[in-house]
Motif scaffolding. Sequence first.
Motif, mmCIF file in Angstrom:
data_model
loop_
_atom_site.group_PDB
_atom_site.id
_atom_site.type_symbol
_atom_site.label_atom_id
_atom_site.label_comp_id
_atom_site.label_asym_id
_atom_site.label_seq_id
_atom_site.Cartn_x
_atom_site.Cartn_y
_atom_site.Cartn_z
ATOM 1 N N PRO A 20 -5.774 2.412 6.038
ATOM 2 C CA PRO A 20 -5.100 2.689 4.759
ATOM 3 C C PRO A 20 -5.962 2.506 3.514
ATOM 4 C CG PRO A 20 -3.966 0.943 5.987
ATOM 5 C CD PRO A 20 -5.206 1.253 6.739
ATOM 6 N N TYR A 21 -7.125 1.826 3.644
ATOM 7 C CA TYR A 21 -7.895 1.488 2.441
ATOM 8 C C TYR A 21 -9.210 2.241 2.324
ATOM 9 C CZ TYR A 21 -4.503 -2.254 2.523
ATOM 10 O OH TYR A 21 -3.327 -2.946 2.563
ATOM 11 N N ALA A 82 -3.352 4.224 1.118
ATOM 12 C CA ALA A 82 -2.550 5.351 1.581
ATOM 13 C C ALA A 82 -1.063 5.054 1.392
ATOM 14 C CB ALA A 82 -2.838 5.632 3.049
ATOM 15 N N GLY A 83 -0.370 5.964 0.733
ATOM 16 C CA GLY A 83 1.077 5.829 0.567
ATOM 17 C C GLY A 83 1.521 4.922 -0.559
ATOM 18 N N ASP A 84 0.561 4.333 -1.303
ATOM 19 C CA ASP A 84 0.950 3.509 -2.453
ATOM 20 C C ASP A 84 1.623 4.367 -3.515
ATOM 21 O OD1 ASP A 84 0.163 1.030 -1.649
ATOM 22 O OD2 ASP A 84 -1.402 0.762 -3.155
ATOM 23 N N VAL A 85 2.392 3.723 -4.380
ATOM 24 C CA VAL A 85 3.004 4.451 -5.488
ATOM 25 C C VAL A 85 1.889 5.065 -6.342
ATOM 26 C CG1 VAL A 85 4.430 4.226 -7.570
ATOM 27 C CG2 VAL A 85 5.037 2.957 -5.493
ATOM 28 N N VAL A 90 -1.595 11.179 1.461
ATOM 29 C CA VAL A 90 -1.362 10.099 2.433
ATOM 30 C C VAL A 90 -2.381 10.117 3.570
ATOM 31 C CG1 VAL A 90 0.247 9.204 4.177
ATOM 32 C CG2 VAL A 90 1.091 9.829 1.938
ATOM 33 N N TYR A 91 -2.715 11.304 4.070
ATOM 34 C CA TYR A 91 -3.684 11.398 5.164
ATOM 35 C C TYR A 91 -5.131 11.446 4.654
ATOM 36 C CZ TYR A 91 0.259 12.458 8.251
ATOM 37 O OH TYR A 91 1.410 12.387 8.965
ATOM 38 N N THR B 40 -0.871 4.519 11.846
ATOM 39 C CA THR B 40 -0.428 4.133 10.501
ATOM 40 C C THR B 40 -0.669 5.295 9.538
ATOM 41 O OG1 THR B 40 -2.621 3.221 10.053
ATOM 42 C CG2 THR B 40 -0.891 1.646 10.645
ATOM 43 N N PRO B 42 0.626 8.250 8.829
ATOM 44 C CA PRO B 42 1.644 8.868 7.961
ATOM 45 C C PRO B 42 2.080 7.963 6.806
ATOM 46 C CG PRO B 42 2.288 8.941 10.274
ATOM 47 C CD PRO B 42 1.150 8.003 10.170
ATOM 48 N N PRO B 44 3.018 3.947 4.911
ATOM 49 C CA PRO B 44 3.740 2.702 5.174
ATOM 50 C C PRO B 44 5.248 2.861 5.389
ATOM 51 C CG PRO B 44 3.228 2.917 2.832
ATOM 52 C CD PRO B 44 2.569 4.081 3.515
ATOM 53 N N VAL B 304 8.817 -1.735 -1.962
ATOM 54 C CA VAL B 304 8.436 -1.941 -3.362
ATOM 55 C C VAL B 304 9.428 -1.301 -4.331
ATOM 56 C CG1 VAL B 304 5.970 -2.274 -2.978
ATOM 57 C CG2 VAL B 304 6.826 0.051 -3.246
ATOM 58 N N VAL B 380 9.753 5.212 -9.495
ATOM 59 C CA VAL B 380 9.986 4.174 -8.489
ATOM 60 C C VAL B 380 10.511 2.965 -9.259
ATOM 61 C CG1 VAL B 380 8.939 2.658 -6.772
ATOM 62 C CG2 VAL B 380 8.195 5.041 -6.944
ATOM 63 N N VAL B 427 11.016 2.782 -0.913
ATOM 64 C CA VAL B 427 9.580 3.058 -0.953
ATOM 65 C C VAL B 427 8.861 1.817 -0.432
ATOM 66 C CG1 VAL B 427 7.615 3.608 -2.460
ATOM 67 C CG2 VAL B 427 9.875 4.545 -2.970
ATOM 68 N N TYR B 428 7.887 2.031 0.439
ATOM 69 C CA TYR B 428 7.167 0.907 1.046
ATOM 70 C C TYR B 428 5.671 0.977 0.713
ATOM 71 C CZ TYR B 428 11.452 0.339 3.716
ATOM 72 O OH TYR B 428 12.756 0.153 4.071
ATOM 73 N N GLN B 429 5.022 -0.125 0.972
ATOM 74 C CA GLN B 429 3.589 -0.234 0.737
ATOM 75 C C GLN B 429 3.010 -1.058 1.886
ATOM 76 O OE1 GLN B 429 2.536 -3.058 -2.445
ATOM 77 N NE2 GLN B 429 1.412 -1.368 -3.407
ATOM 78 N N PHE B 430 1.784 -0.733 2.313
ATOM 79 C CA PHE B 430 1.139 -1.592 3.310
ATOM 80 C C PHE B 430 0.910 -2.970 2.683
ATOM 81 C CE2 PHE B 430 -0.348 2.505 5.208
ATOM 82 C CZ PHE B 430 0.263 2.332 6.436
ATOM 83 N N SER B 431 1.356 -3.998 3.362
ATOM 84 C CA SER B 431 1.223 -5.344 2.812
ATOM 85 C C SER B 431 0.339 -6.215 3.689
ATOM 86 C CB SER B 431 2.607 -5.977 2.687
ATOM 87 O OG SER B 431 3.323 -5.804 3.903
ATOM 88 N N HIS B 433 -2.780 -5.934 6.548
ATOM 89 C CA HIS B 433 -3.774 -5.141 7.290
ATOM 90 C C HIS B 433 -4.934 -6.112 7.479
ATOM 91 C CE1 HIS B 433 -5.605 -1.389 8.640
ATOM 92 N NE2 HIS B 433 -6.699 -1.760 8.032
#
Lengths: 112, 452
Positions: A20-21, A82-85, A90-91, B40, B42, B44, B304, B380, B427-431, B433
């Motif tokens: 994700p980073y 990835a996917g953060d606001v 995303v990919y 992962t 797609p 969070p 979030v 959001v 809405v979610y975020q990776f928290s 990893h």
Amino acid sequence: MKKVSIRALAVVIRSKNAGPYELTFDLIFKDSATYQRVKKSGFFTPELFAELYRVPLADVISFVEFDPANAIKCTIRRPRAAGDVGETDVYGAQQHAPLLDLAVPIDAEVIP
Amino acid sequence: MEEFRVLSPTAILGYGFPLESFARGMEFKPHVIAVDAGSTDPGPYYLGAGVSFTDRQAVKRDLEIMLKAGLEQRIPVIVGSAGGAGADPHLEWCLEIVREIAREAKLHFRMASISAELEKSMLEEALADGRISVLEPGKPLTREELEASVHVVAQMGMEPFIRALEAGADVIIAGRSYDPAVFAALPVSKGFDPGLALHMGKILECAAIAASPGSGSDCMLGILKEAHFCVEPLHPARKCTTSSVAAHTLYEKTNPYLLPGPGGMLDLKDCRFFQETEYRVRVEGSRFIPAPKYTLKLEGAKQVGYRTLSIAGARDPVFIEQLDMIIAGVKERLADNFKDVAPSRYQLLFHIYGRDGVMGELEPTPQITSHEVGIIMEVVAETQELADTILSFARSTMLHYGYPGRISTAGNLAFPYSPSDLKTGPVYQFSVHHLLEVDDPVALFPITWECI
């Protein structure tokens, strides 16, 4: 020296998440000879990626020349996970576009 | 055992595969049918919300074919990262599909389900003990982030699969798993080299993506021997070439020479690729280097807020020219109108397609050169109601915003939809990893048995 469009040299130019980073770029050249010429040109460097993507050099996490695949690979820190606001891909699959406009200075005699 | 054959039907369970490729794969008499069901990639949402990103009907179709073939030839069927994200709700979703198939097709087997979801109390202790470490370029884990996480899973390695196989499982449905583990576990338990088995698994986990032309929805066969392995696609239209297979080794990884996984590192520095036949590639030299301490990768997601968005287009050149100023004006009007709502309770974002909608801050040419732009207004906020309220105000303000030089006074935006405002929910975020150090690679992954 003549500049050759990267599109004439590479068969794959892609971007993708590596977790994700991180965002990773793969350039796979059409054959070993072409790859060796590009490698020898010294055109691709971590600095090039930093400049192209307007990120600090410290955000270029790795830069690898991978001979078995005739490939150059560079990984940078994603500006947002990835996917953060506010994140837009995303990919990470559409971040390669600036690479497609590059022209590599290689020896005129060895232009493929 | 001289040779171990693995059939990988599809890149992700539910992506489908041609029946003829699968049948051709079964003719090779594989020793196991294994599939990776998740990622992962797609984002969070799926881990946080506990839902699958693959469709139930599509997953059922793939599983039914695999289960029937596996039971008929009396070979194990293994699914890793069930339900996509591989937490308990995802695992249960996949198990329910398996039970349904078994009921309908009157199949009988011993099923092991392996949970990968971790208790937060255990993780809090591990964090306090310093057994959770950062995975660069992420940030160190905090207690607050851990507590806010909805689901936290660990990627299991081969060991829990080996335990279930040795206990006689016909079918294994596992939660979050290291992608190559489902392919490598059985051959490694039979004495094959873990470096070769895991590298083969790394290629098989995307099925025919490593062929040319590549496809995530077609089958691939892996053949593991003592000092090398081979991969071969199972559709006559595809070939594995040294470059297609080597290129796949790069895919989605930071560094193709060193690939970290549970309990160690796959070292590919001395790896060589050879064209064995027109279709088949042989790989040698892949090595597994066990780590001094066994670590597992953790994944977690936290909520979030809630999202509401609106999609619009603009075609008026005077409007497009002043877009940034108009956006600033809309934000100003919004802040003025909702003075009693703390700005920390919501975020308003504009995505401008035709400018930097795809690349955001990475875009090297952030000028609008097109005759039209796409605009996504997104909010959001803490609650769905607040997201709706803020978005509704921003949308109507932008629609009627009076900017200098405006001559089109009927409205600034073209909405393709009615209703124009779309509520998309949580809405979610990776928290999480991070890496978790463990003494026992199996202890955190309890196995539940079912006789079906």
